[in-house]
Design a protein around this motif. Structure first.
Motif, PDB file in Angstrom:
ATOM      1  N   TYR A 189       0.794  -1.218   0.000  1.00 63.47           N
ATOM      2  CA  TYR A 189       0.000   0.000   0.000  1.00 63.47           C
ATOM      3  C   TYR A 189       0.829   1.271   0.000  1.00 63.47           C
ATOM      4  CZ  TYR A 189      -3.924  -3.038   0.689  1.00 63.47           C
ATOM      5  OH  TYR A 189      -4.867  -4.015   0.507  1.00 63.47           O
TER       6      TYR A 189
ATOM      7  N   LEU B 200       2.925   3.176  -8.826  1.00 63.61           N
ATOM      8  CA  LEU B 200       1.811   3.199  -7.876  1.00 63.61           C
ATOM      9  C   LEU B 200       1.800   1.924  -7.042  1.00 63.61           C
ATOM     10  CD1 LEU B 200      -1.089   4.390 -10.210  1.00 63.61           C
ATOM     11  CD2 LEU B 200       0.210   5.777  -8.590  1.00 63.61           C
TER      12      LEU B 200
ATOM     13  N   GLN C 232      -3.746   0.355  -6.150  1.00 64.13           N
ATOM     14  CA  GLN C 232      -4.056   1.527  -6.968  1.00 64.13           C
ATOM     15  C   GLN C 232      -3.835   1.196  -8.437  1.00 64.13           C
ATOM     16  OE1 GLN C 232      -1.927   4.981  -5.544  1.00 64.13           O
ATOM     17  NE2 GLN C 232      -2.776   4.773  -3.481  1.00 64.13           N
ATOM     18  N   GLN C 233      -2.744   0.505  -8.728  1.00 65.65           N
ATOM     19  CA  GLN C 233      -2.476   0.076 -10.103  1.00 65.65           C
ATOM     20  C   GLN C 233      -3.639  -0.732 -10.646  1.00 65.65           C
ATOM     21  OE1 GLN C 233       0.998  -2.275 -10.992  1.00 65.65           O
ATOM     22  NE2 GLN C 233       2.243  -1.110  -9.540  1.00 65.65           N
TER      23      GLN C 233
ATOM     24  N   ILE D 183      -6.932   1.323 -11.162  1.00 65.25           N
ATOM     25  CA  ILE D 183      -6.743   2.258 -12.280  1.00 65.25           C
ATOM     26  C   ILE D 183      -6.736   1.508 -13.607  1.00 65.25           C
ATOM     27  CG2 ILE D 183      -5.051   3.799 -13.379  1.00 65.25           C
ATOM     28  CD1 ILE D 183      -6.431   5.195 -11.073  1.00 65.25           C
TER      29      ILE D 183
ATOM     30  N   HIS E 255      -8.735   3.814  -3.505  1.00 61.72           N
ATOM     31  CA  HIS E 255      -7.568   3.459  -4.318  1.00 61.72           C
ATOM     32  C   HIS E 255      -7.619   4.156  -5.671  1.00 61.72           C
ATOM     33  CE1 HIS E 255      -5.729   0.661  -1.603  1.00 61.72           C
ATOM     34  NE2 HIS E 255      -6.822  -0.073  -1.515  1.00 61.72           N
ATOM     35  N   TYR E 256      -8.795   4.251  -6.252  1.00 64.25           N
ATOM     36  CA  TYR E 256      -8.973   4.912  -7.540  1.00 64.25           C
ATOM     37  C   TYR E 256      -8.622   6.404  -7.427  1.00 64.25           C
ATOM     38  CZ  TYR E 256     -11.432   6.699 -11.662  1.00 64.25           C
ATOM     39  OH  TYR E 256     -11.766   7.336 -12.830  1.00 64.25           O
TER      40      TYR E 256
ATOM     41  N   ARG F 270      -6.856   7.996  -5.056  1.00 62.84           N
ATOM     42  CA  ARG F 270      -5.443   8.188  -4.735  1.00 62.84           C
ATOM     43  C   ARG F 270      -4.545   7.877  -5.927  1.00 62.84           C
ATOM     44  NH1 ARG F 270      -5.279   5.483   1.317  1.00 62.84           N
ATOM     45  NH2 ARG F 270      -6.464   7.137   2.334  1.00 62.84           N
ATOM     46  N   GLY F 271      -4.897   6.849  -6.672  1.00 62.18           N
ATOM     47  CA  GLY F 271      -4.120   6.491  -7.861  1.00 62.18           C
ATOM     48  C   GLY F 271      -4.167   7.587  -8.914  1.00 62.18           C
TER      49      GLY F 271
ATOM     50  N   LYS G   5      -2.038  10.537  -7.702  1.00 64.45           N
ATOM     51  CA  LYS G   5      -0.599  10.271  -7.807  1.00 64.45           C
ATOM     52  C   LYS G   5      -0.151  10.263  -9.265  1.00 64.45           C
ATOM     53  CE  LYS G   5       3.281   9.832  -5.996  1.00 64.45           C
ATOM     54  NZ  LYS G   5       3.825  10.928  -5.204  1.00 64.45           N
TER      55      LYS G   5
END
Length: 164
Positions: free
Chosen positions: A85, A106, A110-111, A114, A141-142, A144-145, A148
């Motif tokens: 994470y 990432l 998140q990877q 996304i 996660h989406y 934050r991804g 980033k």
């Protein structure tokens, strides 16, 4: 579901299934081919059964993901949960025009979210189902991804403009 229907389903989603398998295997094409073959065998031998044909793609992606996780675990190529994470250390030399390389920066979850949403046209709800996580977790996660990725792309543009 009969064998012919399963074969048609696998053929219609083969390209996306291969891309997803490759993404689940850290972009290792050879391993992805092996994972996809194992997945197809599981399905055709009846070890993985589709209960709702309206969710065929989500189900297929789940089978691929779990097959990849099992195979990676067998070879010792998984990350411990606490590292999964956090953002990986940024290497000095990253080609920020290589989007595969940027996405690899990432954290794993998140990877995956996304990639499912952007590359496989799945909803966040479907990606949550594939990853077997709560919808709110998938949304986090989406978000934050995406944030980033935006930072990394802006950084690459800034570096390109300053001639680094």
């Amino acid at each position: 579901m009969n064998r012919n229907t399963l074969q048609q389903l696998l053929q219609s989603h083969h390209r996306e299934a291969y891309i997803w398998a490759r993404q689940c295997c850290g972009f290792d094409s050879d391993l992805a081919k092996d994972i996809l073959q194992l997945t197809y065998l599981k399905i055709l031998e009846g070890k993985a059964k589709l209960s709702d044909s309206s969710k065929a793609k989500t189900w297929l992606f789940s089978v691929i993901r779990f097959t990849a996780v099992d195979e990676l675990r067998k070879t010792g190529r998984t990350l411990p949960l606490d590292e999964d994470y956090e953002l990986v250390d940024l290497p000095e030399e990253v080609d920020y025009t290589d989007y595969d390389a940027i996405i690899k920066l990432l954290p794993s979850m998140q990877q995956q979210v996304i990639l499912m949403v952007f590359y496989h046209q799945m909803t966040i709800e479907q990606s949550a189902e594939v990853l077997q996580i709560q919808l709110g977790t998938a949304r986090t996660h989406y978000a934050r991804g995406k944030k980033k990725l935006k930072e990394l792309i802006l950084k690459s543009q800034t570096e390109a403009n300053h001639g680094k």
